[in-house]
Design an enzyme around this catalytic site. Structure first.
Site, PDB file in Angstrom:
ATOM      1  CB  CYS A  73      -0.992  -0.020   1.342  1.00 17.68           C
ATOM      2  SG  CYS A  73      -1.997   1.567   1.499  1.00 17.68           S
ATOM      3  CB  CYS A 183      -3.225   3.973  -5.564  1.00 19.88           C
ATOM      4  SG  CYS A 183      -4.423   2.993  -4.639  1.00 19.88           S
TER       5      CYS A 183
HETATM    6  N1  DGL Z   1      -3.800   0.520  -2.113  1.00 19.92           N
HETATM    7  C1  DGL Z   1      -3.744   1.698  -1.328  1.00 19.92           C
HETATM    8  C2  DGL Z   1      -2.361   2.233  -1.808  1.00 19.92           C
HETATM    9  O1  DGL Z   1      -1.754   1.798  -2.300  1.00 19.92           O
HETATM   10  C3  DGL Z   1      -4.832   2.282  -1.463  1.00 19.92           C
HETATM   11  C4  DGL Z   1      -5.099   3.337  -0.168  1.00 19.92           C
HETATM   12  C5  DGL Z   1      -6.489   3.860   0.334  1.00 19.92           C
HETATM   13  O2  DGL Z   1      -7.007   2.833   0.961  1.00 19.92           O
HETATM   14  O3  DGL Z   1      -6.933   4.877   0.056  1.00 19.92           O
HETATM   15  O4  DGL Z   1      -2.309   3.533  -1.653  1.00 19.92           O
END
Ligand code: DGL
Length: 259
Positions: A73, A183
């Site tokens: 993440c 993301c």
């Molecule tokens: N997959 C997360 C990232 O890489 C998403 C973050 C979120 O939940 O806003 O930032």
């Protein structure tokens, strides 16, 4: 020790895009994946909240015997990995937007970055961007609402198309030739993004680099699983199991866990 699993966590289902890369590169490794979908999105939370959630996820993965943790993440990495490394005595691999290759290779001298607010506002992100963006234009765009749509099973939907069109427009206007996906939910949007972007725009993410780095750190720490057997994976979510199962092509079992 080497047969112990690699732990992976994300604010939700997006980190499975990283799990895919890890599984391609390190198929023998056992893995435990946590989707903290109940608390998604992380991107609109404060740094303190993101740190608390990241600590909670890490503690659970350590209690499951993990030998290394991949923070799959960008938002959790850019806000919490420093604290995680200071708090836990276990190797961590993080993920950050791939600004460097985009900035080094752009010919139009303009690159786009799509990421969450939490990532775009973090010190780590600013540091990396400042380092590589001297002579180029960086168009930062918060992907507000995208994670929520993916988490609610609306990856392909009119709402998604509408958001993407709005977010890409300033980038197209500035003639970007690289779009950086900052993301881990976003790699699932690539087929849609390709339809909306001019042909010359390359889309890059950091998934492969994370898998390479994980392999290197496992090797350095003598933690690589040398058993010649396909690894096992446990997928856990604290929300609906269906959304993540579908993203994984309904090929893996996903269990509900209250965490
Ligand atoms: N997959 C997360 C990232 O890489 C998403 C973050 C979120 O939940 O806003 O930032």
């Amino acid at each position: 020790m080497s047969t112990k699993p690699i732990g992976i966590f994300d604010s939700g289902v997006g980190g499975t895009s990283i799990w895919n890369e890890l599984n391609l590169r390190l198929p023998n490794e056992n893995t435990v994946y946590l989707a903290d979908s109940k608390n998604a999105p992380y991107g609109t939370k404060t740094e303190d909240e993101i740190i608390k959630l990241s600590i909670k996820n890490t503690e659970l993965l350590i209690s499951k015997g993990c030998k290394l943790i991949v923070v799959a993440c960008n938002t959790a990495t850019t806000n919490a990995i420093k604290t995680l490394r200071e708090t836990f005595n276990i190797p961590f691999i993080g993920i950050e937007p791939a600004i460097k290759p985009a900035a080094l290779n752009t010919k139009t001298k303009a690159i786009g970055i799509l990421a969450t607010r939490g990532t775009l506002s973090s010190n780590l992100f600013h540091k990396t961007t400042d380092l590589y963006s001297h002579n180029i234009q960086v168009i930062e765009q918060e992907g507000e609402g995208i994670v929520q749509l993916i988490e609610s099973g609306k990856l392909v939907s009119d709402e998604m198309t509408g958001l993407l069109k709005v977010y890409l427009q300033p980038m197209i206007k500035s003639n970007i030739d690289y779009l950086v996906l900052g993301c881990t939910h976003y790699p699932y949007l690539v087929p849609q993004l390709l339809k909306l972007l001019p042909n010359h725009v390359k889309i890059i993410d950091s998934g492969e680099a994370v898998a390479k780095q994980t392999e290197a750190v496992l090797k350095d720490n003598n933690l690589l699983n040398t058993f010649n057997k396909k690894g096992k994976t446990l997928f856990y979510t604290n929300a609906d199991t269906q959304v993540i199962s579908e993203l994984l092509g309904n090929k893996h079992q996903v269990s509900y866990l209250d965490f």
